[in-house]
Write an enzyme that holds these catalytic residues in place. Structure first.
Site, PDB file in Angstrom:
ATOM      1  N   ARG A 305      89.616  43.000  66.997  1.00 24.29           N
ATOM      2  CA  ARG A 305      90.815  42.409  66.373  1.00 24.29           C
ATOM      3  C   ARG A 305      90.423  41.393  65.315  1.00 24.29           C
ATOM      4  NH1 ARG A 305      94.883  42.468  71.669  1.00 24.29           N
ATOM      5  NH2 ARG A 305      95.323  44.680  71.353  1.00 24.29           N
ATOM      6  N   HIS A 448      96.794  49.377  63.663  1.00 24.57           N
ATOM      7  CA  HIS A 448      95.821  49.672  64.735  1.00 24.57           C
ATOM      8  C   HIS A 448      95.336  48.398  65.426  1.00 24.57           C
ATOM      9  CE1 HIS A 448      91.920  49.502  62.087  1.00 24.57           C
ATOM     10  NE2 HIS A 448      92.771  48.582  61.745  1.00 24.57           N
ATOM     11  N   GLU A 449      94.595  48.596  66.514  1.00 24.31           N
ATOM     12  CA  GLU A 449      94.103  47.484  67.337  1.00 24.31           C
ATOM     13  C   GLU A 449      95.252  46.627  67.864  1.00 24.31           C
ATOM     14  OE1 GLU A 449      91.312  47.114  68.489  1.00 24.31           O
ATOM     15  OE2 GLU A 449      90.158  48.473  67.235  1.00 24.31           O
ATOM     16  N   GLY A 450      96.341  47.270  68.230  1.00 24.36           N
ATOM     17  CA  GLY A 450      97.521  46.525  68.666  1.00 24.36           C
ATOM     18  C   GLY A 450      98.364  46.233  67.435  1.00 24.36           C
ATOM     19  N   GLN A 455     100.831  42.172  68.886  1.00 27.62           N
ATOM     20  CA  GLN A 455     100.108  40.888  68.738  1.00 27.62           C
ATOM     21  C   GLN A 455     101.071  39.720  68.911  1.00 27.62           C
ATOM     22  OE1 GLN A 455      96.866  40.883  68.518  1.00 27.62           O
ATOM     23  NE2 GLN A 455      96.703  43.069  68.198  1.00 27.62           N
TER      24      GLN A 455
END
Ligand SMILES: Cc1cc2nc3c(=O)[nH]c(=O)nc-3n(C[C@H](O)[C@H](O)[C@H](O)COP(=O)(O)OP(=O)(O)OC[C@H]3O[C@@H](n4cnc5c(N)ncnc54)[C@H](O)[C@@H]3O)c2cc1C
Length: 608
Positions: A305, A448-450, A455
């Protein structure tokens, strides 16, 4: 010659004048290093990124990877660049010497990596994923797993992936259905489908080490039943030799808007496309204990992240520098106060509105870079600070800052790319200039990545409430320290400190107000707005910190010959811009949050 990827002087300012990374060499872990070794590795990163990564950035975008049913093909420049990268040893720059790393501070390694992300985010994704994978196994894998998988990754022979998402389970990982059946020999056989897997298939390396989340039958439901497995594309014998193909098959490639140099795949595990040891099922090796998979994966995801924030920043930064260069050479129009057609046209950088767009970009990308490197410094503190209390403090602060460091650059450095297109006018809307590709590449980062929304839930739903609000209290205290230091100076720094202090007070008050009723539905209804407002406060803090570093380095003066005077004056003006144009946006946002507004909650499906 100055680069249009990143600004060397800014990096030096942030690393040495502000974050004082040279002092890290007093600690045993970094004792072998010095300012000279840091400079050398930064120069190496800039050179390799400029000469081997940047030149094929556009070509890899135009000729995206193809799959003919048997093999994945990429343009040859991608592998050539990655081979050079492997030779430099930069992949393992921050890893321990015991596994072949350089043991550089994370702060310096992040700065090095930013050169590659700015030059070619698609190609640099392969080592980025590989490093995250190696780090996770170093933290949670057995000695044998480290020998078998990490060492070849450090050498650049194997690449890594992270396989979390499934077609029916993206944000909601509790709902993954990939299953891992225990075998008599201690291995597992995996069956399931993973979607969106970056770097999931290619021929750039001898092997691909997939880190896969799956559920062992009979385990607890939801996220508590998720375990983590190493599932290689090609099986590896006890002697390290490559063996048969594992039962991992590429179903197809996704065709993306940007980031097109990175293959993105739908992978099938255990459907019988290959038959390791004579039967279907993808052979997997459990990492650590069963049912700890998500917590372990978070190790990689947190790092990833911050890396996503760094990538978003690098794309914003290079777009800014390219639009700056364009604005300096594009003649158009005449000064407002003297429109004499007989006078030659002026470069567009002379127009205040163009300078506004450039200043906005500068304030976003330099603010974001400061935050990314600050997080790198926290990681170094977490690992090497002499006292356990200092290490805990760094860990907690990093925890709170992670969703912001992922999401703020993803939103605002994307906005910077949008402005870079605008500065180019019609030319920005063509494929003749890089800025449109930077925007497309950067558009992935809020997804992406949450996602951005996830978040936001993480920040407001977890990070600021965890340990009775200890994380938020620490953030407020740390910003408060900057406010106090700036308050002791006269003039502008003190004035900006007052503004920031008031904004931080609002963060505390609004957070309390949101959670006062104890109703998560109401508290979290506007979590994205909260993320944006708190993110702006954090970036304002980063600007005040930079201003203090300018003051400490001799005010707006500095060494004119080295360009420091301009750098310092530019930092002052960008700080001013952020405090005048950006921070005030948070006022109405905090008002709305404090009103516990229910507009989104009350909107009904059938009213759309
Ligand atoms: C190019 C690319 C590369 C990727 N690489 C990888 C990879 O290497 N490995 C991997 O495992 N995954 C990867 N992903 C997957 C990525 O992490 C997911 O796309 C992301 O987590 C979102 O999941 P989803 O696409 O299923 O969207 P959904 O989860 O369906 O979300 C759709 C929308 O709904 C919102 N939403 C969903 N749930 C909630 C909620 N509870 N509250 C509020 N809003 C919500 C989201 O914010 C989003 O706006 C990649 C994706 C892309 C596009």
């Amino acid at each position: 010659m100055s680069s249009t990827l990143l600004c060397r002087r800014d990096l030096r300012f942030l690393l040495y004048d502000w974050l004082d990374v040279t002092r890290l060499t007093e600690r045993p872990r970094y004792a072998e290093h010095s300012r000279e070794t840091f400079d050398a590795v930064l120069e190496l990163a800039e050179r390799v990124a400029t000469e081997h990564f940047a030149p094929h950035n556009r070509a890899a975008d135009l000729a995206e990877p193809t799959f003919d049913g048997r093999r994945v093909r990429l343009i040859p420049e991608v592998k050539a660049a990655l081979d050079v990268f492997a030779e430099t040893g930069l992949l393992a720059s921050s890893l321990d010497e015991s596994v072949g790393g350089m043991q550089l501070p994370h702060t310096v390694a992040a700065a090095c990596f930013a050169w590659f992300q700015a030059a070619n985010v698609g190609t640099s994704a392969y080592p980025f994923l590989t490093l995250g994978n190696a780090n996770l196994l170093l933290a949670h894998g057995s000695a044998e797993q480290i020998d078998t998988w990490v060492r070849p990754m450090v050498q650049g022979r194997f690449f890594g992936t992270m396989c979390l998402s499934e077609p029916q389970a993206g944000s909601s990982l509790a709902d993954i259905t990939t299953r891992a059946e225990p075998q008599d020999d201690g291995t597992y056989r995996l069956h399931g489908t993973k979607m969106w897997i970056s770097g999931g298939d290619h021929e750039l390396a001898e092997n691909i080490v997939h880190l896969v989340l799956a559920k062992i039958p009979g385990g607890p439901p939801g996220v508590k039943g998720i375990s983590l497995f190493v599932v290689p594309k090609v099986l590896v014998g006890p002697d390290g030799a490559l063996g048969a193909r594992n039962d991992v098959a590429l179903v197809g490639l996704n065709h993306k808007m940007g980031y097109r140099g990175t293959t993105n795949t739908l992978l099938s595990f255990g459907d019988g496309a290959h038959r390791p040891h004579g039967r279907p099922g993808a052979v997997g090796h459990l990492v650590g204990e069963p049912h700890q998979g998500l917590a372990q994966m978070f190790h990689m995801m947190n790092e990833a992240r911050i890396g996503v924030g760094a990538g978003a920043t690098a794309l914003g930064y290079t777009g800014y520098l390219k639009s700056l260069e364009y604005a300096r050479q594009r003649p158009q129009g005449r000064p407002l106060a003297g429109k004499d057609p007989g006078v030659p046209q002026m470069p567009i950088i002379g127009h205040p509105d163009v300078r506004r767009m450039l200043l906005a970009q500068k304030s976003y990308v330099e603010g974001a870079l400061a935050l990314v490197l600050y997080c790198g410094r926290l990681l170094d503190e977490q690992k090497t600070a002499p006292q356990p209390a200092e290490r805990d403090r760094a860990r907690l602060l990093l925890d709170v800052l992670t969703p912001i460091t992922k999401s703020w650059p993803a939103q605002w450095c994307l906005a910077a790319n949008d402005l870079a297109i605008q500065v180019h006018g019609g030319a920005g809307y063509t494929r003749d200039h890089d800025v449109e590709q930077h925007w497309r590449d950067n558009r992935l980062n809020p997804i992406h990545e949450g996602t951005h929304g996830i978040q936001a839930l993480d920040l407001l739903g977890r990070k600021v409430t965890m340990r009775d609000g200890a994380g938020l209290a620490l953030l407020v205290e740390t910003i408060g320290d900057t406010v106090r230091r700036a308050g002791t100076l006269e003039g502008e720094a003190a004035q900006l400190a007052g503004q920031l202090g008031a904004a931080v007070d609002r963060v505390t008050a609004v957070t309390r107000r949101l959670w006062a009723g104890g109703d998560p539905e109401v508290a979290l209804a506007n979590a994205s707005l909260y993320l944006e407002a708190v993110g702006h406060v954090v970036i304002a803090w980063m600007w005040l910190e930079q201003l203090l570093a300018v003051e400490a380095a001799g005010g707006a003066g500095g060494d004119a010959a080295s360009g420091d005077a301009d750098l310092h004056a530019g930092k002052r003006q960008a700080a001013r811009y952020f405090f005048r144009y950006e921070l005030p946006r948070t006022g109405p946002q905090f008002d709305l949050l404090a009103s516990l507004d229910r507009t989104t909650l009350e909107m009904r499906d059938d009213w759309f």
